[in-house]
Motif scaffolding. Structure first.
Motif, PDB file in Angstrom:
ATOM      1  N   UNK A 127      23.539  28.914  52.457  1.00  0.00           N
ATOM      2  CA  UNK A 127      22.709  29.577  50.997  1.00  0.00           C
ATOM      3  C   UNK A 127      22.161  30.793  51.040  1.00  0.00           C
ATOM      4  N   UNK A 128      21.340  31.102  52.109  1.00  0.00           N
ATOM      5  CA  UNK A 128      20.847  32.574  52.206  1.00  0.00           C
ATOM      6  C   UNK A 128      21.953  33.456  52.429  1.00  0.00           C
ATOM      7  N   UNK A 129      23.038  33.312  53.187  1.00  0.00           N
ATOM      8  CA  UNK A 129      23.946  34.227  53.320  1.00  0.00           C
ATOM      9  C   UNK A 129      24.635  34.523  51.914  1.00  0.00           C
ATOM     10  N   UNK A 130      24.948  33.352  51.352  1.00  0.00           N
ATOM     11  CA  UNK A 130      25.574  33.618  50.084  1.00  0.00           C
ATOM     12  C   UNK A 130      24.802  34.479  49.003  1.00  0.00           C
ATOM     13  N   UNK A 131      23.486  34.159  49.087  1.00  0.00           N
ATOM     14  CA  UNK A 131      22.330  34.818  48.269  1.00  0.00           C
ATOM     15  C   UNK A 131      22.571  36.394  48.544  1.00  0.00           C
ATOM     16  N   UNK A 132      22.414  36.655  49.499  1.00  0.00           N
ATOM     17  CA  UNK A 132      22.257  38.089  50.182  1.00  0.00           C
ATOM     18  C   UNK A 132      23.695  38.786  49.806  1.00  0.00           C
ATOM     19  N   UNK A 133      24.680  38.251  50.258  1.00  0.00           N
ATOM     20  CA  UNK A 133      26.081  38.611  49.840  1.00  0.00           C
ATOM     21  C   UNK A 133      26.598  38.811  48.399  1.00  0.00           C
ATOM     22  N   UNK A 134      25.972  37.861  47.802  1.00  0.00           N
ATOM     23  CA  UNK A 134      26.226  38.031  46.490  1.00  0.00           C
ATOM     24  C   UNK A 134      25.611  39.046  45.627  1.00  0.00           C
ATOM     25  N   UNK A 135      24.249  39.475  46.214  1.00  0.00           N
ATOM     26  CA  UNK A 135      23.591  40.437  45.587  1.00  0.00           C
ATOM     27  C   UNK A 135      24.152  41.748  46.103  1.00  0.00           C
ATOM     28  N   UNK A 136      24.455  41.800  47.372  1.00  0.00           N
ATOM     29  CA  UNK A 136      25.154  43.279  47.938  1.00  0.00           C
ATOM     30  C   UNK A 136      26.290  43.506  47.071  1.00  0.00           C
ATOM     31  N   UNK A 137      27.196  42.612  46.693  1.00  0.00           N
ATOM     32  CA  UNK A 137      28.479  42.790  46.139  1.00  0.00           C
ATOM     33  C   UNK A 137      28.201  43.295  44.601  1.00  0.00           C
ATOM     34  N   UNK A 138      27.331  42.762  44.162  1.00  0.00           N
ATOM     35  CA  UNK A 138      26.950  43.083  42.522  1.00  0.00           C
ATOM     36  C   UNK A 138      26.509  44.533  42.661  1.00  0.00           C
ATOM     37  N   UNK A 139      25.611  44.902  43.447  1.00  0.00           N
ATOM     38  CA  UNK A 139      25.152  46.185  43.636  1.00  0.00           C
ATOM     39  C   UNK A 139      25.990  47.277  44.063  1.00  0.00           C
ATOM     40  N   UNK A 140      26.694  46.807  44.799  1.00  0.00           N
ATOM     41  CA  UNK A 140      28.106  47.567  45.475  1.00  0.00           C
ATOM     42  C   UNK A 140      28.755  48.073  44.176  1.00  0.00           C
ATOM     43  N   UNK A 141      29.353  46.973  43.359  1.00  0.00           N
ATOM     44  CA  UNK A 141      30.113  47.047  42.407  1.00  0.00           C
ATOM     45  C   UNK A 141      29.197  48.228  41.213  1.00  0.00           C
TER      46      UNK A 141
END
Lengths: 230, 230
Positions: A127-141
């Motif tokens: 859950x923590x991984x997906x939370x962070x990765x979701x944020x990174x991906x959004x910001x990257x985009x």
DNA sequence: ATGGCTGTGTGACTATGTCACATACACCCC
DNA sequence: GGGGTGTATGTGACATAGTCACACAGCCAT
């Protein structure tokens, strides 16, 4: 360490990923996390600094921006409730210095976790991984979209889009200075003033000191390219 | 599935993270991965497409770029051996469409792994996680630097920097068209031609059809801002 | 030599950014 | 009410970058 039930409830509301995280992680999260507050206008991170901890926003808003060699600024993105400064996470996980500036735009309340915990939980909690990765991906985009905007999109259209976006929060009366618009878009105050004056001369907005009133939303939508008809 | 020993050796050389990954992960990696090749000039990914797999580059070079509404292009970054298209990873992990275009600049040889494996290994292998996260962080920082360049840095200085960078690979004779420079930097061919002509008129380079010869490296370094003396 | 394709040069004009002021506005204090 | 201060905005002149429309040059194949 967070023990107060009402704070725990607020955190659970703000960070829904905690609902489906495994209970062991959640227990350690509340054990290790700490609550901090910041006044509006405080510098949170500076370019080149080392990242010591990761903040998850519980209340308020923060702005992450780049400062150019010519003194102009451009906003990379803003953080609201439920979000984390993903540049900090990135910085933590790859040991590079923070590549921008971050400032609290309002009073801010946040949950802070240490570098070691960020890293450990990456391995332990999906859950923590997906939370962070979701944020990174959004910001990257987001940042990639910004490259496109700055490189290819006319400033007047970007201003129209910014005004529309601001109006979704505050209605058609927007408290904003020309310099703030310029700093968000990486442009200069004079250019913004001229374009706003043009918009006013043609009757689509009304400007005053520190505010802009939108008079013609459909036109602004067309101008920004959002209406689909240019 | 990859079984040939010489290919396994090449992969181990290209991706050093495999050396300190746990053996179970490594075994599955070679079991699940597939080798693909692409000719130079092939479109790898298009903006808006879904990402079906992640490629790790074994040989060759790929370019990831944005295409503006005015038809101009800007290179976000290039991938070389040992790297992966981190936009694809990001796209895979967050289910958003690919936000740019990717093209093979040379013949390319790569190792391809599926969406499901990417995700599974994120939870299972610390080495894999750190590899991907290291790439994401690097690229994130690159793209943020690009925002800064495009927003704040003069085109002539950016051209000088690009010429110097190209010269590190090919010496002071660079095979490049003005359009290629423009497409890398998100500028227009005419602007690039004018600036190159200015550089030539003052004796710092010599231009010909499809090539540029650098005649004054220190000046170009100063021009680009790298020499520290402007 | 000729033709086709593509790369480059250039003039006129527009958009944006810089510099240097001048003016306006909001607020505070006496 | 009047004066002062700080900051926001307006504007002109000029520089840089981008667009449009050609003209010209260079390279390769026939």
């Amino acid at each position: 360490m967070i023990t107060e039930q009402s704070l725990i409830n607020r955190i659970n509301d703000a960070f829904p990923f905690l609902h489906h995280a495994d209970p062991i992680f959640v227990r350690y999260f509340f054990l290790r996390a700490q609550r901090v507050t910041l006044d509006a206008g405080q510098q949170i991170c500076s370019q080149g600094a080392e990242c010591g901890s990761l903040a998850l926003l519980l209340d308020g808003r923060a702005r992450v921006y780049k400062l150019g060699e010519n003194g102009r600024e451009i906003t990379l993105y803003r953080l609201g409730v439920g979000e984390s400064c993903i540049l900090t996470a990135s910085c933590i996980l790859s040991h590079v210095p923070f590549p921008a500036y971050a400032v609290s735009e309002t009073d801010v309340e946040a949950i802070v976790v240490s570098v070691a915990d960020v890293k450990r939980w990456m391995g332990e909690s999906e859950a923590w991984r997906e939370y962070l990765f979701g944020l990174i991906s959004g910001r990257f985009a987001d940042v990639i979209s910004m490259v496109e905007e700055v490189a290819f999109r006319r400033v007047d259209r970007r201003i129209a889009a910014l005004l529309l976006k601001r109006s979704t929060e505050s209605g058609d009366g927007i408290a904003v200075t020309h310099q703030e618009i310029a700093s968000d878009l990486g442009s200069s105050r004079e250019v913004v003033s001229r374009i706003l004056k043009d918009f006013e001369t043609t009757g689509h907005i009304k400007v005053g000191r520190g505010y802009v009133r939108l008079l013609d939303i459909p036109w602004l939508q067309a101008k920004s390219g959002e209406g689909g008809l240019v």
